[in-house]
Design a protein around this motif. Structure first.
Motif, PDB file in Angstrom:
ATOM      1  N   GLY A 175      21.515  16.803  19.512  1.00 54.40           N
ATOM      2  CA  GLY A 175      22.296  15.658  19.318  1.00 54.40           C
ATOM      3  C   GLY A 175      21.596  14.530  18.443  1.00 54.40           C
ATOM      4  O   GLY A 175      20.503  14.791  17.691  1.00 54.40           O
ATOM      5  N   ARG A 176      22.058  13.359  18.338  1.00 56.82           N
ATOM      6  CA  ARG A 176      21.550  12.408  17.472  1.00 56.82           C
ATOM      7  C   ARG A 176      20.303  11.509  18.150  1.00 56.82           C
ATOM      8  O   ARG A 176      20.151  11.341  19.165  1.00 56.82           O
ATOM      9  CB  ARG A 176      22.760  11.381  17.583  1.00 56.82           C
ATOM     10  CG  ARG A 176      24.118  11.842  16.529  1.00 56.82           C
ATOM     11  CD  ARG A 176      23.553  12.076  14.968  1.00 56.82           C
ATOM     12  NE  ARG A 176      23.155  10.730  14.607  1.00 56.82           N
ATOM     13  CZ  ARG A 176      24.106   9.806  14.051  1.00 56.82           C
ATOM     14  NH1 ARG A 176      25.534   9.800  14.054  1.00 56.82           N
ATOM     15  NH2 ARG A 176      23.715   8.610  13.641  1.00 56.82           N
ATOM     16  N   LEU A 177      19.674  11.425  17.075  1.00 50.08           N
ATOM     17  CA  LEU A 177      18.330  10.457  17.561  1.00 50.08           C
ATOM     18  C   LEU A 177      18.912   9.125  17.415  1.00 50.08           C
ATOM     19  O   LEU A 177      19.749   8.793  16.925  1.00 50.08           O
ATOM     20  CB  LEU A 177      17.319  10.578  15.999  1.00 50.08           C
ATOM     21  CG  LEU A 177      16.900  12.147  15.862  1.00 50.08           C
ATOM     22  CD1 LEU A 177      16.512  11.905  14.306  1.00 50.08           C
ATOM     23  CD2 LEU A 177      15.697  12.254  16.503  1.00 50.08           C
ATOM     24  N   THR A 178      18.121   8.440  18.510  1.00 52.79           N
ATOM     25  CA  THR A 178      18.647   7.106  18.855  1.00 52.79           C
ATOM     26  C   THR A 178      17.561   5.926  18.760  1.00 52.79           C
ATOM     27  O   THR A 178      18.014   4.857  18.638  1.00 52.79           O
ATOM     28  CB  THR A 178      19.094   7.140  20.566  1.00 52.79           C
ATOM     29  OG1 THR A 178      17.889   7.451  21.158  1.00 52.79           O
ATOM     30  CG2 THR A 178      20.294   8.218  20.756  1.00 52.79           C
ATOM     31  N   HIS A 179      16.201   6.400  18.691  1.00 55.20           N
ATOM     32  CA  HIS A 179      15.088   5.437  18.479  1.00 55.20           C
ATOM     33  C   HIS A 179      14.269   5.659  17.474  1.00 55.20           C
ATOM     34  O   HIS A 179      14.060   6.959  17.555  1.00 55.20           O
ATOM     35  CB  HIS A 179      14.491   5.052  19.884  1.00 55.20           C
ATOM     36  CG  HIS A 179      15.230   4.640  20.999  1.00 55.20           C
ATOM     37  ND1 HIS A 179      16.381   5.313  21.483  1.00 55.20           N
ATOM     38  CD2 HIS A 179      15.114   3.387  21.782  1.00 55.20           C
ATOM     39  CE1 HIS A 179      16.963   4.314  22.659  1.00 55.20           C
ATOM     40  NE2 HIS A 179      16.217   3.177  22.720  1.00 55.20           N
ATOM     41  N   PRO A 180      13.601   4.642  16.909  1.00 56.05           N
ATOM     42  CA  PRO A 180      12.467   5.035  16.080  1.00 56.05           C
ATOM     43  C   PRO A 180      11.352   5.596  16.867  1.00 56.05           C
ATOM     44  O   PRO A 180      11.030   5.212  17.967  1.00 56.05           O
ATOM     45  CB  PRO A 180      12.138   3.568  15.611  1.00 56.05           C
ATOM     46  CG  PRO A 180      13.334   2.624  15.992  1.00 56.05           C
ATOM     47  CD  PRO A 180      13.825   3.103  17.110  1.00 56.05           C
ATOM     48  N   MET A 181      10.476   6.525  16.212  1.00 53.71           N
ATOM     49  CA  MET A 181       9.706   7.322  17.009  1.00 53.71           C
ATOM     50  C   MET A 181       8.323   7.620  16.329  1.00 53.71           C
ATOM     51  O   MET A 181       8.314   7.770  15.353  1.00 53.71           O
ATOM     52  CB  MET A 181      10.206   8.642  17.540  1.00 53.71           C
ATOM     53  CG  MET A 181      11.524   8.635  18.529  1.00 53.71           C
ATOM     54  SD  MET A 181      11.389   7.944  20.059  1.00 53.71           S
ATOM     55  CE  MET A 181      10.251   8.732  21.075  1.00 53.71           C
ATOM     56  N   ARG A 182       7.027   7.401  16.960  1.00 52.15           N
ATOM     57  CA  ARG A 182       6.056   7.709  16.716  1.00 52.15           C
ATOM     58  C   ARG A 182       5.121   8.815  17.298  1.00 52.15           C
ATOM     59  O   ARG A 182       5.274   8.882  18.439  1.00 52.15           O
ATOM     60  CB  ARG A 182       5.174   6.476  16.476  1.00 52.15           C
ATOM     61  CG  ARG A 182       3.674   6.470  15.900  1.00 52.15           C
ATOM     62  CD  ARG A 182       2.903   5.449  16.033  1.00 52.15           C
ATOM     63  NE  ARG A 182       1.748   5.524  15.279  1.00 52.15           N
ATOM     64  CZ  ARG A 182       0.552   4.724  15.198  1.00 52.15           C
ATOM     65  NH1 ARG A 182       0.780   3.303  15.936  1.00 52.15           N
ATOM     66  NH2 ARG A 182      -0.855   4.709  14.658  1.00 52.15           N
ATOM     67  N   TYR A 183       4.632   9.900  16.589  1.00 58.85           N
ATOM     68  CA  TYR A 183       4.069  10.903  17.079  1.00 58.85           C
ATOM     69  C   TYR A 183       2.624  10.327  17.619  1.00 58.85           C
ATOM     70  O   TYR A 183       1.805   9.964  17.002  1.00 58.85           O
ATOM     71  CB  TYR A 183       3.661  12.046  15.962  1.00 58.85           C
ATOM     72  CG  TYR A 183       3.111  13.280  16.671  1.00 58.85           C
ATOM     73  CD1 TYR A 183       3.696  13.896  17.839  1.00 58.85           C
ATOM     74  CD2 TYR A 183       1.969  13.769  16.044  1.00 58.85           C
ATOM     75  CE1 TYR A 183       2.970  15.056  18.385  1.00 58.85           C
ATOM     76  CE2 TYR A 183       1.427  14.720  16.715  1.00 58.85           C
ATOM     77  CZ  TYR A 183       1.788  15.324  17.733  1.00 58.85           C
ATOM     78  OH  TYR A 183       1.147  16.333  18.364  1.00 58.85           O
ATOM     79  N   ASN A 184       2.292  10.993  18.934  1.00 55.07           N
ATOM     80  CA  ASN A 184       1.083  10.521  19.546  1.00 55.07           C
ATOM     81  C   ASN A 184       0.269  11.911  19.543  1.00 55.07           C
ATOM     82  O   ASN A 184       0.760  12.808  20.385  1.00 55.07           O
ATOM     83  CB  ASN A 184       1.308   9.833  21.000  1.00 55.07           C
ATOM     84  CG  ASN A 184      -0.112   9.580  21.430  1.00 55.07           C
ATOM     85  OD1 ASN A 184      -1.168  10.330  21.542  1.00 55.07           O
ATOM     86  ND2 ASN A 184      -0.038   8.595  22.456  1.00 55.07           N
TER      87      ASN A 184
END
Length: 775
Positions: free
Chosen positions: A109-118
């Motif tokens: 489905g659709r991405l909803t939030h900005p995300m950063r890889y840890n």
């Protein structure tokens, strides 16, 4: 989502009941059927939104339904009720996600939030927009040279987003603009500019209604741009010739059932979409067109001897062209043995095609990636132009050159300045309007960007849409190159493989889709796109955004630009508040866009114009140019031949009917009779048995190249298919690992995805186990 699959014959026509059933399944599967039905009815309509699928243009009249099967799938796929949230990423590590198939990833489905890889936890984690922009700015401003960053663009980006992107990147200081055009129609632009002075098609939609003959070369409209099928069928109905050159018998080029024709649907009838069908060898189209020109030359000489009307349009040739004598000398020097051998057609078949061409007063030549993804693609495009020039078939109603672009607005992005080799006029205009010194040295195209990342010369990758990791050639090398970066950034609507191939730091920035309402400080905004006929029209999203945190592509670009450059060379926030201000800047810089905002008030938009269509030739000579290119000596890589390797087959990569570019809507290819599976390879049954296999066997494909690297894909099922001997076909992106990074078109760097020399080997058990684990 079954992966068991089966192979069975499909005898239905293109579109029709099969399309309605498939669209209904997609519509219900979106989990938002009522809202999406309303959206689909606004697709390609005035005050609606432009289809996020292909770049095919629209007929000028209004219609109740102006979308095709794949367009409906694109809308429902984007406007899904499934969401990829921070909770999803908390539940799935990157390593776990990497084991899933490409279809599974986008299905979530659709991405909803900005995300950063840890990297420590191996999970993506939520990040604020301000912190994301600051992170990008820190990496960019920390580079020792702007040329250490790569700025990729997908064809889906709007004119407004593309213009802001090129402005930001040039103000930052580089021309590194790898884009999807580099991988598809680059040869069309290069070849046509060298022939008629413009790299865009010279025809408009209405020309299809006036043509006496339409040649469809190296393209599959039924899957790649299905709305083209209706004008092809209408052309056949009114008595025009529709002549197809395609090694595969594609259903959309055979017969079509119009879903908007009740009588036809109730009677389960269909109508043909061609009058003649020729099946050349892969890479043989240039030879076939050369053979047609050779027949025209023979008939021209016979007509002169007999005092009969000329075959060539001498008045046009004298007034508008140069270089014909050198070209005809090259035609004379090309032997029939060479033409027949390389084209894969008999001399009689070529004569038939030439006769059909000769008998038509007005001819349109259409082509797509079956022409442009070869080493000699530029000469092939120019050979098509040569043939048209001989008969004056450029710059008159019902005739012309028509490269049929793929993704919606891939053509507009280039118009807006997404070009690693920017013309001097563009740099001059940018400098004059924005008062900064723009870079003039050529930047990196897609292949060069991968090489730069691979070698550590590029350290930041930003992708405006698309699925770079899977769309590009030599997949393991591309993945390693991306992982070599300090930062990778992807602006996207849905999760895809590229988001799992991270640099040392990585961001996913979720954006609005074409279907969604774009509300900015001064109200709802529209964006514009350019179709394959150079028509520019405005698009307004219709649906509520999938998340309150989504930002538009222009807003994301402006956010990165402001964090990196401050309010230089423009006030970015001021532009985003009202996109008409962006369009005013476009009008100041890009030819053809004067009074841009006013022109958009016309229903259906406006035409940019085409100099070659008006018989104004923007070439060095000021005339249309015949190009005297020799046929290739060999189509197979010289290094492979020098080693004595002999391929079992020549492979072309292609889409299934349930995909668009690397987006997989499902696992079926209805027209080719493949259901629930993708790792298949289509081969003539006699060829399968000659090589010691049987239909249904599992094989590995190994590509032949001269650099010592092994390129292998494993566990593909052999499908007996009506395809010329010596050829094979299989789906991308699964077969992109077979395309060497260094195997690209002369003068284009476009991967040679339609001509891959391969060996077949019995599938190894360990490879089958590994393949099953992924799928």
């Amino acid at each position: 989502m079954s992966d068991k699959g089966n192979i069975r014959d499909y005898n239905g026509p293109a579109a029709g009941w099969g399309a309605l059933k498939s669209v209904t399944k997609s519509w219900l599967g979106s989990e938002k059927p009522l809202k999406n039905l309303r959206a689909m009815l606004k697709t390609n309509q005035n005050n609606g939104f432009d289809c996020p699928g292909c770049a095919w243009g629209e007929s000028p009249e209004n219609g109740m339904v102006k979308f095709c099967e794949n367009g409906a799938k694109a809308v429902n796929w984007e406007s899904t009720g499934r969401y990829v949230t921070p909770e999803f990423f908390a539940q799935h590590s990157l390593s776990q996600l990497a084991r899933q198939s490409d279809y599974w990833l986008e299905y979530q489905g659709r991405l909803t939030h900005p995300m950063r890889y840890n990297a420590e936890s191996d999970h993506y984690e939520a990040i604020s927009w301000d912190d994301a922009f600051a992170l990008v700015a820190r990496h960019l401003n920390g580079l020792s040279s702007p040329d250490q960053a790569e700025f990729y663009t997908s064809g889906r980006a709007s004119n407004e987003a593309a213009f802001l992107y090129q402005l930001f990147v040039r103000a930052f200081g580089t021309n590194n603009f790898p884009d999807c055009s580099n991988m598809c129609h680059e040869a069309s632009g290069v070849g046509m500019k060298g022939a008629v002075g413009v790299g865009k098609g010279t025809v408009v939609f209405n020309d299809l209604e006036k043509a006496d003959a339409i040649f469809v070369i190296g393209q599959n409209p039924g899957t790649n741009h299905p709305r083209m099928l209706e004008p092809l069928r209408k052309a056949v109905e009114r008595g025009a010739r529709v002549v197809c050159f395609n090694p595969l018998k594609e259903r959309g080029l055979e017969r079509f059932q119009n879903p908007q024709n009740p009588l036809e649907m109730l009677s389960n009838g269909s109508e043909p979409t061609n009058t003649s069908y020729f099946r050349p060898a892969l890479g043989g189209d240039m030879a076939a067109i050369r053979g047609m020109a050779k027949f025209l030359l023979q008939w021209e000489r016979e007509a002169q001897e007999k005092g009969e009307p000329a075959i060539f349009d001498h008045e046009f040739i004298k007034a508008h062209t140069t270089g014909m004598d050198a070209y005809l000398a090259e035609v004379d020097a090309t032997s029939w043995d060479k033409i027949v051998e390389q084209s894969g057609l008999s001399k009689a078949e070529i004569e038939q095609a030439a006769t059909l061409y000769r008998q038509a007063e007005r001819v349109i030549m259409c082509w797509a990636m079956g022409i442009t993804q070869h080493r000699h693609s530029v000469p092939t495009v120019q050979e098509i132009a040569n043939l048209q020039l001989l008969r004056g078939n450029v710059g008159k109603p019902g005739a012309g050159l028509s490269p049929v672009r793929g993704h919606s607005n891939v053509q507009g992005d280039r118009t807006m300045g997404i070009d690693e080799k920017a013309p001097a006029w563009l740099i001059d205009a940018v400098e004059k309007r924005f008062n900064f010194k723009a870079p003039r040295l050529p930047g990196h195209n897609t292949v060069q960007a991968i090489q730069a990342m691979e070698e550590g010369r590029a350290k930041v990758f930003i992708g405006l849409g698309g699925n770079f990791a899977q769309a590009t050639p030599d997949t393991p090398r591309t993945h390693a190159a991306l992982r070599n970066c300090d930062l990778t950034v992807h602006i996207a609507t849905k999760l895809n493989r590229s988001h799992l191939v991270t640099g040392k730091d990585a961001l996913i920035l979720p954006c609005l889709g074409r279907t969604e309402i774009d509300m900015q400080a001064e109200g709802q905004q529209g964006i514009t796109v350019e179709d394959t006929f150079s028509m520019v029209h405005i698009s307004f999203g219709q649906l509520r955004p999938s998340s309150e945190l989504l930002r538009s592509e222009p807003a994301i670009i402006a956010g990165i630009a402001k964090a990196t450059l401050g309010n230089h060379p423009v006030d970015w926030d001021h532009l985003i508040a009202d996109y008409s201000r962006i369009r005013d800047l476009i009008a100041d810089v890009i030819p053809g866009f004067t009074n841009f905002n006013e022109k958009l008030k016309n229903p259906g938009g406006f035409h940019l114009g085409n100099s070659a269509a008006e018989r104004n030739w923007n070439t060095d000579s000021g005339k249309a140019q015949f190009n005297a290119n020799a046929l290739p000596e060999e189509l197979i890589n010289a290094g492979v031949l020098a080693r004595g390797d002999k391929p079992d087959l020549i492979l072309q990569t292609m889409r299934s009917h349930d995909q668009y570019n690397t987006t997989l809507y499902g696992l079926d290819d209805r027209y080719r009779g493949v259901f629930g599976m993708r790792e298949v390879v289509f081969i003539n049954e006699a060829e399968i048995r000659r090589l010691g296999f049987a239909p249904g066997d599992k094989v590995d494909m190994v590509s032949l190249w001269d650099d010592g690297r092994e390129r292998r894909v494993s566990g593909f099922t052999l499908v007996a298919y009506d395809i010329p001997e010596g050829q094979a076909a299989a789906y991308y992106p699964e077969t992109n690992p077979l395309v060497p990074l260094e195997s690209y078109g002369d003068r284009t760097f476009t991967p040679t995805s339609k001509f891959i020399a391969i060996k077949l080997e019995k599938a190894k058990a360990d490879n089958l186990i590994a393949s099953a684990a992924v799928n």
